[in-house]
Design a protein around this motif. Structure first.
Motif, short mmCIF file in Angstrom:
data_model
loop_
_atom_site.label_atom_id
_atom_site.label_comp_id
_atom_site.label_asym_id
_atom_site.label_seq_id
_atom_site.Cartn_x
_atom_site.Cartn_y
_atom_site.Cartn_z
N ASN A 164 36.29 -16.09 21.89
CA ASN A 164 35.34 -17.14 21.52
C ASN A 164 36.08 -18.26 20.83
O ASN A 164 37.25 -18.13 20.44
CB ASN A 164 34.17 -16.61 20.69
CG ASN A 164 34.61 -15.96 19.40
OD1 ASN A 164 35.10 -16.62 18.49
ND2 ASN A 164 34.43 -14.64 19.32
N GLN A 166 35.34 -21.01 17.68
CA GLN A 166 34.44 -21.19 16.53
C GLN A 166 34.63 -22.57 15.91
O GLN A 166 35.77 -23.02 15.69
CB GLN A 166 34.70 -20.11 15.48
CG GLN A 166 34.51 -18.70 16.02
CD GLN A 166 34.73 -17.62 14.97
OE1 GLN A 166 35.04 -17.90 13.81
NE2 GLN A 166 34.57 -16.36 15.37
N LEU A 187 30.91 -20.93 19.41
CA LEU A 187 30.04 -20.61 18.28
C LEU A 187 30.09 -21.75 17.27
O LEU A 187 31.17 -22.29 16.99
CB LEU A 187 30.46 -19.30 17.62
CG LEU A 187 30.61 -18.08 18.56
CD1 LEU A 187 31.10 -16.88 17.77
CD2 LEU A 187 29.29 -17.77 19.25
N MET A 190 30.29 -21.98 11.90
CA MET A 190 31.15 -20.86 11.52
C MET A 190 32.01 -21.25 10.31
O MET A 190 32.14 -22.43 9.98
CB MET A 190 32.02 -20.44 12.70
CG MET A 190 31.23 -20.02 13.93
SD MET A 190 30.11 -18.63 13.64
CE MET A 190 31.29 -17.29 13.46
#
Length: 342
Positions: A164, A166, A187, A190
């Motif tokens: 991922n 962030q 994401l 974060m």
């Protein structure tokens, strides 16, 4: 005419120009150098080609003598990335290369920090901006994260799959563009700006040398902005099949499903599971191919319409305006005028 065109949202042009104004650079002259029609700035759906965006970023960094484009506490003098890359390419593994880059940042300024950690068999490459500037947009974070992923992948000659990505900021309105920028789930909100990937990638050998680096740097920053193969499996398969076909004869979903040896229903379901639609992918390919042809300003609107599969110019004009917010004639005229004045 098969296609592998790719375009970039006008949003990123606006943010780079905002940085240029902050640095006191002449915006109109920068647009001419990048061959970007000023008319496109008025349309939120307009798009430019990677070579245009690359020229703009290069011009702002060079003329402002700041590769951070005014977004960091202190400037990153033009050429600092090249110097760091020459150090990285001499290392044995990606881990050693990233550690050398980490040390390079610490020795050459106080604006940016690069941190490498290993947690639960995952490598974490974190960008920290010390007292960042111009945070009404997130340009320096977005571009630096993109560059670090692509440069690391180039070093080991292998596309690094990210678990991922962030970001500390909220999801922006243009987040759909991230599908073309980063190879993994994104994401937001974060604690840090971090790329996360399998720690085994750190042990990969550096497969580049000073000769290949010289060629790479000749293509920077354009090389950073061309499309990479980051889509999910079925989406990637569909895009590859469509791009291998003459754009004026792109198949409908039923025929493409047959070419892929699956039912239309199965193909629709798989694409839906990847949060995309066949019509969206096909239109994107037509749009980017049309922009590429119009940018060359060697073809009439009628010729471009036929080349991207429209039997009637009127239908093409309506579709193009829905894609970009401007008509093909305005887009082509702006490019021609910009080229003649540059």
């Amino acid at each position: 005419m098969a296609t592998n065109n790719h375009t970039i949202s006008i949003h990123f042009v606006h943010t780079v120009l905002d940085c240029a104004q902050y640095l006191g650079l002449p915006v109109d002259e920068l647009l001419k150098q990048a061959k970007i029609p000023s008319e496109l700035l008025k349309q939120s759906r307009a798009r430019v080609q990677p070579v245009q965006f690359g020229k703009l970023v290069h011009a702002v960094g060079q003329q402002g003598n700041d590769e951070y484009m005014g977004c960091a506490r202190e400037p990153g003098k033009f050429g600092i990335f090249n110097l760091m890359a020459k150090l990285a390419v001499q290392q044995a593994t990606l881990h050693q290369a990233l550690l050398s880059c980490q040390q390079f940042y610490r020795l050459t300024g106080d604006a940016i920090r690069l941190e490498i950690d290993i947690v639960d068999q995952q490598a974490k490459l974190t960008l920290r901006l010390i007292e960042p500037c111009r945070q009404e947009h997130h340009l320096i974070t977005e571009l630096t994260m993109l560059i670090w992923h692509r440069f690391s992948s180039w070093l080991i000659d292998e596309a690094i799959v990210l678990s991922n990505i962030q970001f500390t900021f909220p999801q922006p309105a243009y987040a759909e563009e991230y599908e073309l920028m980063y190879p993994g789930p994104v994401l937001f909100n974060m604690p840090s700006n971090t790329l996360i990937f399998d720690q085994q990638c750190l042990n990969r050998p550096v497969n580049q040398n000073t000769h290949s680096l010289r060629k790479y740097l000749q293509q920077v920053p354009y090389q950073w902005f061309v499309r990479q193969r980051f889509n999910q499996p079925t989406t990637t398969l569909v895009i590859e099949q469509l791009e291998a076909i003459n754009v004026e004869r792109l198949p409908d979903i039923g025929r493409l499903a047959s070419m892929l040896h699956m039912s239309e229903r199965t193909l629709r379901r798989k694409l839906q599971q990847e949060n995309t639609l066949f019509s969206k992918l096909r239109d994107r390919i037509k749009r980017d191919a049309a922009i590429g042809l119009l940018t060359q300003h060697r073809h009439s609107v009628e010729q471009v319409a036929a080349a991207v599969g429209f039997s009637e110019s009127a239908s093409f004009i309506r579709a193009f305006k829905s894609w970009t917010g401007v008509t093909p004639a305005i887009y082509r005229h702006g490019n021609t005028k910009t080229t003649l004045n540059s």
